[in-house]
Design a protein around this motif. Structure first.
Motif, PDB file in Angstrom:
ATOM      1  N   GLY A 237      -1.213   4.024  -9.722  1.00 28.14           N
ATOM      2  CA  GLY A 237      -1.040   4.382  -8.313  1.00 28.14           C
ATOM      3  C   GLY A 237      -2.339   4.512  -7.559  1.00 28.14           C
ATOM      4  O   GLY A 237      -2.565   3.852  -6.546  1.00 28.14           O
ATOM      5  N   THR A 238      -3.255   5.339  -8.058  1.00 21.75           N
ATOM      6  CA  THR A 238      -4.518   5.592  -7.360  1.00 21.75           C
ATOM      7  C   THR A 238      -5.320   4.311  -7.171  1.00 21.75           C
ATOM      8  O   THR A 238      -5.816   4.019  -6.076  1.00 21.75           O
ATOM      9  CB  THR A 238      -5.357   6.619  -8.145  1.00 21.75           C
ATOM     10  OG1 THR A 238      -4.632   7.840  -8.242  1.00 21.75           O
ATOM     11  CG2 THR A 238      -6.684   6.874  -7.439  1.00 21.75           C
ATOM     12  N   LEU A 239      -5.448   3.521  -8.234  1.00 22.24           N
ATOM     13  CA  LEU A 239      -6.282   2.329  -8.167  1.00 22.24           C
ATOM     14  C   LEU A 239      -5.658   1.252  -7.279  1.00 22.24           C
ATOM     15  O   LEU A 239      -6.366   0.544  -6.558  1.00 22.24           O
ATOM     16  CB  LEU A 239      -6.536   1.789  -9.578  1.00 22.24           C
ATOM     17  CG  LEU A 239      -7.220   2.781 -10.535  1.00 22.24           C
ATOM     18  CD1 LEU A 239      -7.496   2.133 -11.878  1.00 22.24           C
ATOM     19  CD2 LEU A 239      -8.519   3.329  -9.927  1.00 22.24           C
ATOM     20  N   LEU A 240      -4.338   1.127  -7.298  1.00 21.35           N
ATOM     21  CA  LEU A 240      -3.659   0.181  -6.407  1.00 21.35           C
ATOM     22  C   LEU A 240      -3.839   0.564  -4.949  1.00 21.35           C
ATOM     23  O   LEU A 240      -3.999  -0.302  -4.078  1.00 21.35           O
ATOM     24  CB  LEU A 240      -2.168   0.107  -6.745  1.00 21.35           C
ATOM     25  CG  LEU A 240      -1.764  -0.855  -7.862  1.00 21.35           C
ATOM     26  CD1 LEU A 240      -0.323  -0.598  -8.270  1.00 21.35           C
ATOM     27  CD2 LEU A 240      -1.938  -2.306  -7.419  1.00 21.35           C
TER      28      LEU A 240
ATOM     29  N   LEU B 242       0.830  -1.203   0.000  1.00 22.55           N
ATOM     30  CA  LEU B 242       0.000   0.000   0.000  1.00 22.55           C
ATOM     31  C   LEU B 242       0.868   1.258   0.000  1.00 22.55           C
ATOM     32  O   LEU B 242       0.617   2.203  -0.756  1.00 22.55           O
ATOM     33  CB  LEU B 242      -0.928  -0.010   1.217  1.00 22.55           C
ATOM     34  CG  LEU B 242      -1.811   1.221   1.432  1.00 22.55           C
ATOM     35  CD1 LEU B 242      -2.723   1.457   0.235  1.00 22.55           C
ATOM     36  CD2 LEU B 242      -2.630   1.065   2.703  1.00 22.55           C
ATOM     37  N   ILE B 243       1.910   1.262   0.831  1.00 25.82           N
ATOM     38  CA  ILE B 243       2.809   2.418   0.904  1.00 25.82           C
ATOM     39  C   ILE B 243       3.541   2.624  -0.417  1.00 25.82           C
ATOM     40  O   ILE B 243       3.720   3.758  -0.882  1.00 25.82           O
ATOM     41  CB  ILE B 243       3.804   2.243   2.068  1.00 25.82           C
ATOM     42  CG1 ILE B 243       3.061   2.322   3.409  1.00 25.82           C
ATOM     43  CG2 ILE B 243       4.908   3.299   2.018  1.00 25.82           C
ATOM     44  CD1 ILE B 243       3.889   1.904   4.590  1.00 25.82           C
ATOM     45  N   LEU B 244       3.961   1.521  -1.047  1.00 28.71           N
ATOM     46  CA  LEU B 244       4.622   1.629  -2.350  1.00 28.71           C
ATOM     47  C   LEU B 244       3.683   2.216  -3.398  1.00 28.71           C
ATOM     48  O   LEU B 244       4.100   3.012  -4.248  1.00 28.71           O
ATOM     49  CB  LEU B 244       5.114   0.252  -2.800  1.00 28.71           C
ATOM     50  CG  LEU B 244       6.373  -0.288  -2.106  1.00 28.71           C
ATOM     51  CD1 LEU B 244       6.630  -1.731  -2.525  1.00 28.71           C
ATOM     52  CD2 LEU B 244       7.577   0.589  -2.442  1.00 28.71           C
ATOM     53  N   ALA B 245       2.413   1.812  -3.347  1.00 33.83           N
ATOM     54  CA  ALA B 245       1.429   2.359  -4.290  1.00 33.83           C
ATOM     55  C   ALA B 245       1.242   3.861  -4.062  1.00 33.83           C
ATOM     56  O   ALA B 245       1.153   4.636  -5.020  1.00 33.83           O
ATOM     57  CB  ALA B 245       0.103   1.619  -4.143  1.00 33.83           C
ATOM     58  N   ILE B 246       1.181   4.270  -2.793  1.00 38.35           N
ATOM     59  CA  ILE B 246       1.052   5.702  -2.468  1.00 38.35           C
ATOM     60  C   ILE B 246       2.278   6.462  -2.956  1.00 38.35           C
ATOM     61  O   ILE B 246       2.171   7.551  -3.542  1.00 38.35           O
ATOM     62  CB  ILE B 246       0.860   5.891  -0.953  1.00 38.35           C
ATOM     63  CG1 ILE B 246      -0.491   5.316  -0.513  1.00 38.35           C
ATOM     64  CG2 ILE B 246       0.959   7.366  -0.574  1.00 38.35           C
ATOM     65  CD1 ILE B 246      -0.676   5.259   0.988  1.00 38.35           C
TER      66      ILE B 246
ATOM     67  N   GLU C  11      -3.692  11.752  -1.297  1.00 34.49           N
ATOM     68  CA  GLU C  11      -2.777  10.621  -1.456  1.00 34.49           C
ATOM     69  C   GLU C  11      -3.027   9.514  -0.441  1.00 34.49           C
ATOM     70  O   GLU C  11      -2.881   8.336  -0.748  1.00 34.49           O
ATOM     71  CB  GLU C  11      -1.317  11.088  -1.332  1.00 34.49           C
ATOM     72  CG  GLU C  11      -0.839  11.999  -2.446  1.00 34.49           C
ATOM     73  CD  GLU C  11      -1.221  13.443  -2.206  1.00 34.49           C
ATOM     74  OE1 GLU C  11      -1.806  13.740  -1.128  1.00 34.49           O
ATOM     75  OE2 GLU C  11      -0.962  14.289  -3.089  1.00 34.49           O
ATOM     76  N   LEU C  12      -3.392   9.875   0.794  1.00 32.92           N
ATOM     77  CA  LEU C  12      -3.487   8.888   1.871  1.00 32.92           C
ATOM     78  C   LEU C  12      -4.854   8.857   2.543  1.00 32.92           C
ATOM     79  O   LEU C  12      -5.534   7.822   2.551  1.00 32.92           O
ATOM     80  CB  LEU C  12      -2.402   9.162   2.922  1.00 32.92           C
ATOM     81  CG  LEU C  12      -2.426   8.286   4.186  1.00 32.92           C
ATOM     82  CD1 LEU C  12      -2.257   6.819   3.828  1.00 32.92           C
ATOM     83  CD2 LEU C  12      -1.347   8.735   5.162  1.00 32.92           C
ATOM     84  N   PHE C  13      -5.274   9.977   3.104  1.00 28.23           N
ATOM     85  CA  PHE C  13      -6.472   9.978   3.934  1.00 28.23           C
ATOM     86  C   PHE C  13      -7.744   9.711   3.136  1.00 28.23           C
ATOM     87  O   PHE C  13      -8.633   8.988   3.596  1.00 28.23           O
ATOM     88  CB  PHE C  13      -6.597  11.314   4.685  1.00 28.23           C
ATOM     89  CG  PHE C  13      -5.625  11.454   5.812  1.00 28.23           C
ATOM     90  CD1 PHE C  13      -5.817  10.794   7.009  1.00 28.23           C
ATOM     91  CD2 PHE C  13      -4.486  12.239   5.665  1.00 28.23           C
ATOM     92  CE1 PHE C  13      -4.919  10.912   8.051  1.00 28.23           C
ATOM     93  CE2 PHE C  13      -3.570  12.371   6.706  1.00 28.23           C
ATOM     94  CZ  PHE C  13      -3.790  11.702   7.896  1.00 28.23           C
ATOM     95  N   GLN C  14      -7.854  10.290   1.946  1.00 28.68           N
ATOM     96  CA  GLN C  14      -9.069  10.088   1.159  1.00 28.68           C
ATOM     97  C   GLN C  14      -9.266   8.631   0.739  1.00 28.68           C
ATOM     98  O   GLN C  14     -10.365   8.083   0.913  1.00 28.68           O
ATOM     99  CB  GLN C  14      -9.063  10.997  -0.067  1.00 28.68           C
ATOM    100  CG  GLN C  14     -10.380  10.969  -0.844  1.00 28.68           C
ATOM    101  CD  GLN C  14     -10.313  11.821  -2.088  1.00 28.68           C
ATOM    102  OE1 GLN C  14      -9.411  11.666  -2.915  1.00 28.68           O
ATOM    103  NE2 GLN C  14     -11.260  12.741  -2.225  1.00 28.68           N
ATOM    104  N   PRO C  15      -8.235   7.946   0.184  1.00 30.10           N
ATOM    105  CA  PRO C  15      -8.446   6.527  -0.167  1.00 30.10           C
ATOM    106  C   PRO C  15      -8.762   5.656   1.044  1.00 30.10           C
ATOM    107  O   PRO C  15      -9.621   4.769   0.952  1.00 30.10           O
ATOM    108  CB  PRO C  15      -7.106   6.123  -0.797  1.00 30.10           C
ATOM    109  CG  PRO C  15      -6.491   7.387  -1.258  1.00 30.10           C
ATOM    110  CD  PRO C  15      -6.922   8.423  -0.275  1.00 30.10           C
ATOM    111  N   VAL C  16      -8.092   5.890   2.167  1.00 25.64           N
ATOM    112  CA  VAL C  16      -8.358   5.099   3.369  1.00 25.64           C
ATOM    113  C   VAL C  16      -9.777   5.357   3.866  1.00 25.64           C
ATOM    114  O   VAL C  16     -10.516   4.427   4.218  1.00 25.64           O
ATOM    115  CB  VAL C  16      -7.330   5.419   4.470  1.00 25.64           C
ATOM    116  CG1 VAL C  16      -7.732   4.760   5.788  1.00 25.64           C
ATOM    117  CG2 VAL C  16      -5.940   4.941   4.049  1.00 25.64           C
TER     118      VAL C  16
END
Length: 369
Positions: free
Chosen positions: A237-240, A207-211, A282-287
């Motif tokens: 990136g976004t979809l992963l 997940l971190i690599l995708a971000i 990058e982080l908070f919205q996908p989570v």
């Protein structure tokens, strides 16, 4: 009243705010029964994507939530939530890929061929010039190989000033990202099974690599202006990121259920704070979006009535964009109010999606259950 939710080797008993999970140590991922709200959620996401594209393509500001990429990302969060237990069931790469291909590709190939052949009727070129044009064959090759961005349009189709874009089906951009996500599952599953105690760390690292990939290529797109970097950031990136948010939730589904109300509160807080948070997109919205969509899908049983029916949400996703473009091409906006035009688009899209599923999708899907 206590209800029992069966999840493969786990039994989850929900009573009020308590949650008890008994799961097998041999299974890292949790199978999900059909008694959930996921079907309703998928239709909601399909409608959101349709509304977002209708708003952009027609120029009308429809008064509904239109989030576009986030809604597509939520589809991928659900997919990540489901794909790992699906692979765990048989642990056969051949079975897994064939099953995915039979579910996804027949309808995908059909919409490409249908548009390529059928849209000659609205092309500004004569049929002989249309079918012999290099653009026609490039369209077929690029889209069948999932490289939609190389040739999104057909010769002489949707080229007037009334069109926001000449793209035939702007929804197909996700297909390459979908297959990257699917193909990553066997590799990541192999790693977590070899190092079970580190399974969470391994998946979090993916997940971190995708971000990181999304951030790096977005930065390159900004600094160089090269569109290819933006495409990589968005389509991979976004979809992963969304996909592995869903996968991590499945891996720790016991904890997800136990702390579901705290998770809901955190998601609402993130939603309210929005872009004021650093690294929000990058982080908070996908989570937040990924966990919230799975929360709504899995908590409660208010949407189980649709579970007994086949889903055509994928087919709606495939068909809605060219239907919107055709509505503009036929000039429906010149004699219809926006709401009526939108209703025609929705009805026609659903009718095409249902027909496609009955004639094509269901037949191939049933071949390899």
């Amino acid at each position: 009243m206590k209800s029992q939710i069966r999840i493969a080797d786990a039994t989850v008993a929900l009573s009020g705010d308590t949650c008890r999970v008994m799961s097998s140590d041999t299974q890292l991922f949790h199978y999900v029964s059909h008694r959930n709200n996921m079907m309703v959620v998928r239709y909601y996401l399909s409608l959101c994507v349709l509304l977002a594209h209708a708003s952009v393509l027609t120029g009308y500001d429809f008064p509904w939530l239109q989030r576009g990429t986030v809604d597509v990302g939520c589809f991928f969060a659900i997919s990540g939530f489901l794909m790992f237990p699906s692979y765990q069931k048989r642990r056969s790469f051949k079975h897994y890929i064939r099953r995915r291909a039979l579910r996804i590709l027949p309808s995908y190939f059909f919409i490409i061929l249908l548009c390529a052949i059928g849209l000659v009727a609205v092309s500004t070129l004569p049929a002989a010039d249309y079918f012999t044009s290099p653009g026609f064959w490039k369209y077929l090759g690029a889209n069948i190989s999932t490289l939609n961005f190389l040739q999104p349009d057909l010769p002489g189709v949707f080229t007037g000033s009334q069109f926001h874009t000449s793209a035939v089906n702007g929804s197909l951009w996700t297909m390459k990202g979908e297959w990257v996500c699917y193909l990553s599952v066997p590799l990541v599953f192999w790693m977590v099974m070899r190092h079970k105690r580190l399974s969470g760390l391994i998946m979090a690292s993916v997940l971190i690599l995708a971000i990181a990939m999304r951030c790096i290529f977005s930065s390159l797109a900004s600094s160089t202006g090269a569109e290819i970097y933006s495409i990589i950031a968005r389509q991979f990136g976004t979809l992963l990121v969304f996909f592995y948010v869903g996968a991590l939730i499945n891996r720790y589904y016991t904890c997800f259920l136990r702390y579901r109300w705290w998770i809901l509160a955190a998601d609402i807080l993130i939603l309210l704070l929005g872009t004021s948070l650093p690294f929000y997109s990058e982080l908070f919205q996908p989570v937040m979006a990924g966990s919230l969509i799975i929360w709504v899908s899995m908590i409660g049983s208010w949407g189980t009535f649709l579970s007994r029916f086949d889903s055509i949400s994928y087919d709606i996703y495939l068909y809605h964009f060219p239907v919107i473009q055709l509505a503009i091409c036929l000039g429906l906006d010149s004699f219809m109010p926006p709401a009526a035009m939108l209703a025609v688009i929705v009805i026609f899209t659903v009718a095409l999606a249902f027909t496609s599923w009955r004639l094509i999708g269901r037949h191939f899907n049933n071949m390899y259950r």
